[in-house]
Write an enzyme that holds these catalytic residues in place. Structure first.
Site, PDB file in Angstrom:
ATOM      1  N   LYS A 120       0.819  -1.221   0.000  1.00  0.00           N
ATOM      2  CA  LYS A 120       0.000   0.000   0.000  1.00  0.00           C
ATOM      3  C   LYS A 120       0.855   1.276   0.000  1.00  0.00           C
ATOM      4  O   LYS A 120       0.646   2.174  -0.803  1.00  0.00           O
ATOM      5  CB  LYS A 120      -0.930  -0.016   1.224  1.00  0.00           C
ATOM      6  CG  LYS A 120      -1.979  -1.125   1.141  1.00  0.00           C
ATOM      7  CD  LYS A 120      -2.800  -1.238   2.395  1.00  0.00           C
ATOM      8  CE  LYS A 120      -2.082  -1.900   3.542  1.00  0.00           C
ATOM      9  NZ  LYS A 120      -1.728  -3.318   3.366  1.00  0.00           N
ATOM     10  N   ILE A 121       1.837   1.324   0.907  1.00  0.00           N
ATOM     11  CA  ILE A 121       2.656   2.539   1.014  1.00  0.00           C
ATOM     12  C   ILE A 121       3.606   2.645  -0.185  1.00  0.00           C
ATOM     13  O   ILE A 121       3.757   3.713  -0.781  1.00  0.00           O
ATOM     14  CB  ILE A 121       3.435   2.554   2.351  1.00  0.00           C
ATOM     15  CG1 ILE A 121       2.452   2.613   3.522  1.00  0.00           C
ATOM     16  CG2 ILE A 121       4.385   3.752   2.397  1.00  0.00           C
ATOM     17  CD1 ILE A 121       3.076   2.386   4.899  1.00  0.00           C
ATOM     18  N   ASP A 136       9.878  -6.838  -4.866  1.00  0.00           N
ATOM     19  CA  ASP A 136       8.931  -7.338  -3.874  1.00  0.00           C
ATOM     20  C   ASP A 136       8.997  -8.850  -3.929  1.00  0.00           C
ATOM     21  O   ASP A 136       9.148  -9.431  -5.005  1.00  0.00           O
ATOM     22  CB  ASP A 136       7.504  -6.848  -4.182  1.00  0.00           C
ATOM     23  CG  ASP A 136       6.570  -7.010  -2.987  1.00  0.00           C
ATOM     24  OD1 ASP A 136       6.350  -8.158  -2.550  1.00  0.00           O
ATOM     25  OD2 ASP A 136       6.070  -5.987  -2.483  1.00  0.00           O
ATOM     26  N   CYS A 172       8.922  -2.446   2.862  1.00  0.00           N
ATOM     27  CA  CYS A 172       8.526  -3.826   3.170  1.00  0.00           C
ATOM     28  C   CYS A 172       8.492  -3.987   4.692  1.00  0.00           C
ATOM     29  O   CYS A 172       9.077  -3.195   5.416  1.00  0.00           O
ATOM     30  CB  CYS A 172       9.509  -4.811   2.547  1.00  0.00           C
ATOM     31  SG  CYS A 172      11.208  -4.571   3.062  1.00  0.00           S
ATOM     32  N   THR A 193      11.302   4.445   5.997  1.00  0.00           N
ATOM     33  CA  THR A 193      10.134   4.797   6.821  1.00  0.00           C
ATOM     34  C   THR A 193       9.413   3.526   7.264  1.00  0.00           C
ATOM     35  O   THR A 193       8.272   3.598   7.706  1.00  0.00           O
ATOM     36  CB  THR A 193       9.136   5.675   6.027  1.00  0.00           C
ATOM     37  OG1 THR A 193       8.819   4.994   4.800  1.00  0.00           O
ATOM     38  CG2 THR A 193       9.675   7.055   5.746  1.00  0.00           C
ATOM     39  N   SER A 194      10.089   2.356   7.134  1.00  0.00           N
ATOM     40  CA  SER A 194       9.388   1.102   7.456  1.00  0.00           C
ATOM     41  C   SER A 194       9.709   0.597   8.865  1.00  0.00           C
ATOM     42  O   SER A 194       8.939   0.830   9.782  1.00  0.00           O
ATOM     43  CB  SER A 194       9.699   0.035   6.419  1.00  0.00           C
ATOM     44  OG  SER A 194       8.767   0.139   5.364  1.00  0.00           O
ATOM     45  N   ARG A 195      10.802  -0.072   9.015  1.00  0.00           N
ATOM     46  CA  ARG A 195      11.220  -0.543  10.334  1.00  0.00           C
ATOM     47  C   ARG A 195      12.741  -0.476  10.399  1.00  0.00           C
ATOM     48  O   ARG A 195      13.431  -0.812   9.419  1.00  0.00           O
ATOM     49  CB  ARG A 195      10.771  -1.989  10.586  1.00  0.00           C
ATOM     50  CG  ARG A 195       9.288  -2.153  10.904  1.00  0.00           C
ATOM     51  CD  ARG A 195       8.909  -1.543  12.269  1.00  0.00           C
ATOM     52  NE  ARG A 195       7.488  -1.676  12.563  1.00  0.00           N
ATOM     53  CZ  ARG A 195       6.551  -0.792  12.256  1.00  0.00           C
ATOM     54  NH1 ARG A 195       6.871   0.333  11.635  1.00  0.00           N
ATOM     55  NH2 ARG A 195       5.289  -1.000  12.588  1.00  0.00           N
ATOM     56  N   ASP A 250      13.296   7.430   9.389  1.00  0.00           N
ATOM     57  CA  ASP A 250      12.216   7.694  10.341  1.00  0.00           C
ATOM     58  C   ASP A 250      12.150   6.594  11.399  1.00  0.00           C
ATOM     59  O   ASP A 250      11.366   6.689  12.336  1.00  0.00           O
ATOM     60  CB  ASP A 250      10.873   7.773   9.586  1.00  0.00           C
ATOM     61  CG  ASP A 250       9.733   8.198  10.502  1.00  0.00           C
ATOM     62  OD1 ASP A 250       9.915   9.187  11.237  1.00  0.00           O
ATOM     63  OD2 ASP A 250       8.680   7.528  10.512  1.00  0.00           O
ATOM     64  N   GLU A 307      15.341   1.793  18.229  1.00  0.00           N
ATOM     65  CA  GLU A 307      14.581   3.006  18.545  1.00  0.00           C
ATOM     66  C   GLU A 307      13.746   2.902  19.826  1.00  0.00           C
ATOM     67  O   GLU A 307      13.451   3.919  20.460  1.00  0.00           O
ATOM     68  CB  GLU A 307      13.651   3.382  17.383  1.00  0.00           C
ATOM     69  CG  GLU A 307      12.478   2.422  17.187  1.00  0.00           C
ATOM     70  CD  GLU A 307      11.526   2.844  16.065  1.00  0.00           C
ATOM     71  OE1 GLU A 307      12.022   3.217  14.989  1.00  0.00           O
ATOM     72  OE2 GLU A 307      10.302   2.795  16.269  1.00  0.00           O
ATOM     73  N   HIS A 317      10.061   8.246  14.156  1.00  0.00           N
ATOM     74  CA  HIS A 317       8.929   7.379  13.787  1.00  0.00           C
ATOM     75  C   HIS A 317       7.631   8.195  13.706  1.00  0.00           C
ATOM     76  O   HIS A 317       6.625   7.856  14.334  1.00  0.00           O
ATOM     77  CB  HIS A 317       8.780   6.238  14.802  1.00  0.00           C
ATOM     78  CG  HIS A 317       8.144   5.010  14.208  1.00  0.00           C
ATOM     79  ND1 HIS A 317       8.598   3.741  14.420  1.00  0.00           N
ATOM     80  CD2 HIS A 317       7.076   4.861  13.386  1.00  0.00           C
ATOM     81  CE1 HIS A 317       7.839   2.864  13.774  1.00  0.00           C
ATOM     82  NE2 HIS A 317       6.897   3.529  13.126  1.00  0.00           N
TER      83      HIS A 317
HETATM   84  P1  NAD Z   1       1.848  -3.820   2.893  1.00  0.00           P
HETATM   85  O1  NAD Z   1       1.638  -5.110   3.589  1.00  0.00           O
HETATM   86  O2  NAD Z   1       0.712  -3.220   2.137  1.00  0.00           O
HETATM   87  O3  NAD Z   1       3.079  -3.948   1.882  1.00  0.00           O
HETATM   88  C1  NAD Z   1       4.290  -4.572   2.219  1.00  0.00           C
HETATM   89  C2  NAD Z   1       4.894  -5.123   0.954  1.00  0.00           C
HETATM   90  O4  NAD Z   1       6.162  -5.673   1.296  1.00  0.00           O
HETATM   91  C3  NAD Z   1       4.058  -6.247   0.307  1.00  0.00           C
HETATM   92  O5  NAD Z   1       3.884  -6.002  -1.079  1.00  0.00           O
HETATM   93  C4  NAD Z   1       4.896  -7.490   0.564  1.00  0.00           C
HETATM   94  O6  NAD Z   1       4.764  -8.468  -0.462  1.00  0.00           O
HETATM   95  C5  NAD Z   1       6.288  -6.889   0.587  1.00  0.00           C
HETATM   96  N1  NAD Z   1       7.257  -7.779   1.211  1.00  0.00           N
HETATM   97  C6  NAD Z   1       7.069  -8.676   2.206  1.00  0.00           C
HETATM   98  N2  NAD Z   1       8.208  -9.362   2.436  1.00  0.00           N
HETATM   99  C7  NAD Z   1       9.113  -8.884   1.562  1.00  0.00           C
HETATM  100  C8  NAD Z   1      10.468  -9.217   1.297  1.00  0.00           C
HETATM  101  N3  NAD Z   1      11.093 -10.195   1.960  1.00  0.00           N
HETATM  102  N4  NAD Z   1      11.110  -8.513   0.345  1.00  0.00           N
HETATM  103  C9  NAD Z   1      10.470  -7.560  -0.371  1.00  0.00           C
HETATM  104  N5  NAD Z   1       9.183  -7.225  -0.181  1.00  0.00           N
HETATM  105  C10 NAD Z   1       8.527  -7.876   0.783  1.00  0.00           C
HETATM  106  O7  NAD Z   1       2.385  -2.815   3.995  1.00  0.00           O
HETATM  107  P2  NAD Z   1       2.353  -1.223   3.964  1.00  0.00           P
HETATM  108  O8  NAD Z   1       1.070  -0.751   4.540  1.00  0.00           O
HETATM  109  O9  NAD Z   1       2.754  -0.741   2.620  1.00  0.00           O
HETATM  110  O10 NAD Z   1       3.478  -0.884   5.050  1.00  0.00           O
HETATM  111  C11 NAD Z   1       4.851  -1.150   4.787  1.00  0.00           C
HETATM  112  C12 NAD Z   1       5.630  -0.994   6.079  1.00  0.00           C
HETATM  113  O11 NAD Z   1       5.609   0.367   6.475  1.00  0.00           O
HETATM  114  C13 NAD Z   1       5.017  -1.730   7.280  1.00  0.00           C
HETATM  115  O12 NAD Z   1       5.476  -3.044   7.363  1.00  0.00           O
HETATM  116  C14 NAD Z   1       5.482  -0.929   8.456  1.00  0.00           C
HETATM  117  O13 NAD Z   1       6.649  -1.514   8.974  1.00  0.00           O
HETATM  118  C15 NAD Z   1       5.841   0.427   7.866  1.00  0.00           C
HETATM  119  N6  NAD Z   1       5.057   1.537   8.435  1.00  0.00           N
HETATM  120  C16 NAD Z   1       5.735   2.569   8.993  1.00  0.00           C
HETATM  121  C17 NAD Z   1       5.046   3.661   9.493  1.00  0.00           C
HETATM  122  C18 NAD Z   1       5.760   4.865  10.092  1.00  0.00           C
HETATM  123  O14 NAD Z   1       5.138   5.687  10.764  1.00  0.00           O
HETATM  124  N7  NAD Z   1       7.062   5.030   9.884  1.00  0.00           N
HETATM  125  C19 NAD Z   1       3.650   3.673   9.461  1.00  0.00           C
HETATM  126  C20 NAD Z   1       3.003   2.585   8.858  1.00  0.00           C
HETATM  127  C21 NAD Z   1       3.704   1.523   8.351  1.00  0.00           C
END
Ligand code: NAD
Length: 330
Positions: A153-154, A173, A201, A228-230, A254, A259, A291
């Protein structure tokens, strides 16, 4: 009335949960994090509502079950801080899978623009009436290549934003979505050809340190890494070494792998004990935020709304569409 114990509560959480509660739940807001030290507080509550840096390990899960907690309602998308295996069959877990992909994707672009055009330095200079622009040269993003890891999604919103800037997008992906029409490539190609790499991811065993010494060694010298993920997606020590040796262009972070001890709190008086974080923070080509990519009015409102929907569905016995389930994969 069902009782909810919310941990790691901040004023902005309380505003939205109070506004949308409609007196359906009795919510106790705890400021502290959920850990082995605080889990005793969950006794007598039906629901525990937790966030990204609560430490929900096996012991915490077991203690919550003993205390009679029936639902762990995560008010976030990621759940890498929860021992879902330990909870399997004992404690239901729900999450908020999407509350605003725009909030996070727009913030990722904000980090990139700031880093590239050195807005953080310009801001500080002009505040001191230093109107000199030497050293603030960036690059046009137009025509440059951005590598996006994770096209969920993001990631998809971020791709659209980058395309709006006229960037070429390479994607990686584990489950490529061919209906999106993206140019999916292997990781090595993405590392080698990208001017910017943005991580979208989740943190899993497979993605832990997906950006490590080896990955960085394949990148262009001017490459910017945006996370911005983890935090655990990046080996921060390897990142720091590469930045010090000018083997990459910069980083917009982020999130940070350690953290939990520092983020969301004010440590300006006592300082921090994490030398890697301190050194990264001090680098001119690194921007660290705490974050906050999710932090928009829309996201906060959606987080509260979906968390209530999850709790309502659970207590009504309807299907828990946002359930997090443990799947055994060998
Ligand atoms: P999502 O589940 O919609 O998308 C994640 C994508 O990563 C999927 O397409 C999945 O197939 C892919 N993926 C999974 N394992 C993988 C791998 N080994 N290699 C490559 N791709 C892989 O999630 P999203 O809503 O897009 O969110 C993504 C990440 O953003 C979350 O996991 C979360 O950690 C992070 N996040 C951060 C904040 C923030 O405030 N900084 C807020 C929301 C989410």
């Amino acid at each position: 009335m069902k009782k909810v114990a919310m941990f790691d509560t901040k004023p902005y959480d309380k505003i939205w949960f109070d506004r949308l509660n409609d007196d359906r739940y009795e919510i106790h807001y705890f400021e502290g994090k959920l850990t082995t030290d605080t889990v005793s507080l969950t006794k007598g509550y039906d629901v525990v509502c937790a966030f990204v840096n609560d430490d929900i390990d096996k012991e915490v899960v077991e203690q919550m079950c003993e205390n009679g907690v029936k639902l762990l309602a995560m008010r976030c998308a990621g759940y890498s801080n929860v021992d879902i295996k330990a909870a399997s069959g004992k404690l239901k877990i729900a999450r908020v899978p999407a509350y605003s992909p725009y909030a996070v994707a727009e913030f990722a672009m904000g980090l990139l623009l700031t880093l590239n055009r050195k807005l953080h330095k310009a801001y500080n200079r002009t505040r001191e009436y230093n109107f000199n622009i030497n050293g603030l040269t960036g690059m046009d993003l137009y025509g440059k290549t951005v590598g996006v890891i994770g096209t969920g999604k993001i990631g998809q919103v971020f791709v659209n934003i980058c395309r709006g800037f006229g960037m070429r997008v390479l994607a990686y992906d584990i489950f490529p979505n061919n209906s999106l029409g993206y140019e999916y490539v292997d990781l090595d190609t993405l590392f080698r050809d990208s001017d910017v790499i943005s991580l979208h991811c989740p943190l899993t065993e497979q993605t832990n340190h997906i950006i490590d010494e080896d990955a960085i060694s394949k990148m262009k010298e001017h490459c910017y890494i945006i996370n911005t993920s983890r935090g655990g997606l990046i080996d921060s020590r390897a990142l720091l070494d590469a930045l010090r040796e000018r083997r990459i262009g910069g980083a917009g972070l982020d999130v940070y792998e350690e953290e939990a001890e520092f983020f969301f709190e004010d440590h300006s008086e006592k300082g921090i004990t994490d030398a890697t974080l301190a050194l990264l923070s001090a680098m001119p080509n690194v921007i660290i935020t705490s974050h906050q990519a999710f932090l928009t009015e829309e996201a906060l409102s959606n987080i509260a709304k979906v968390t209530f929907e999850n709790m309502d569905a659970f207590f009504a016995g309807s299907s828990l569409v946002n359930e997090v389930q443990y799947t055994y994969n060998g």
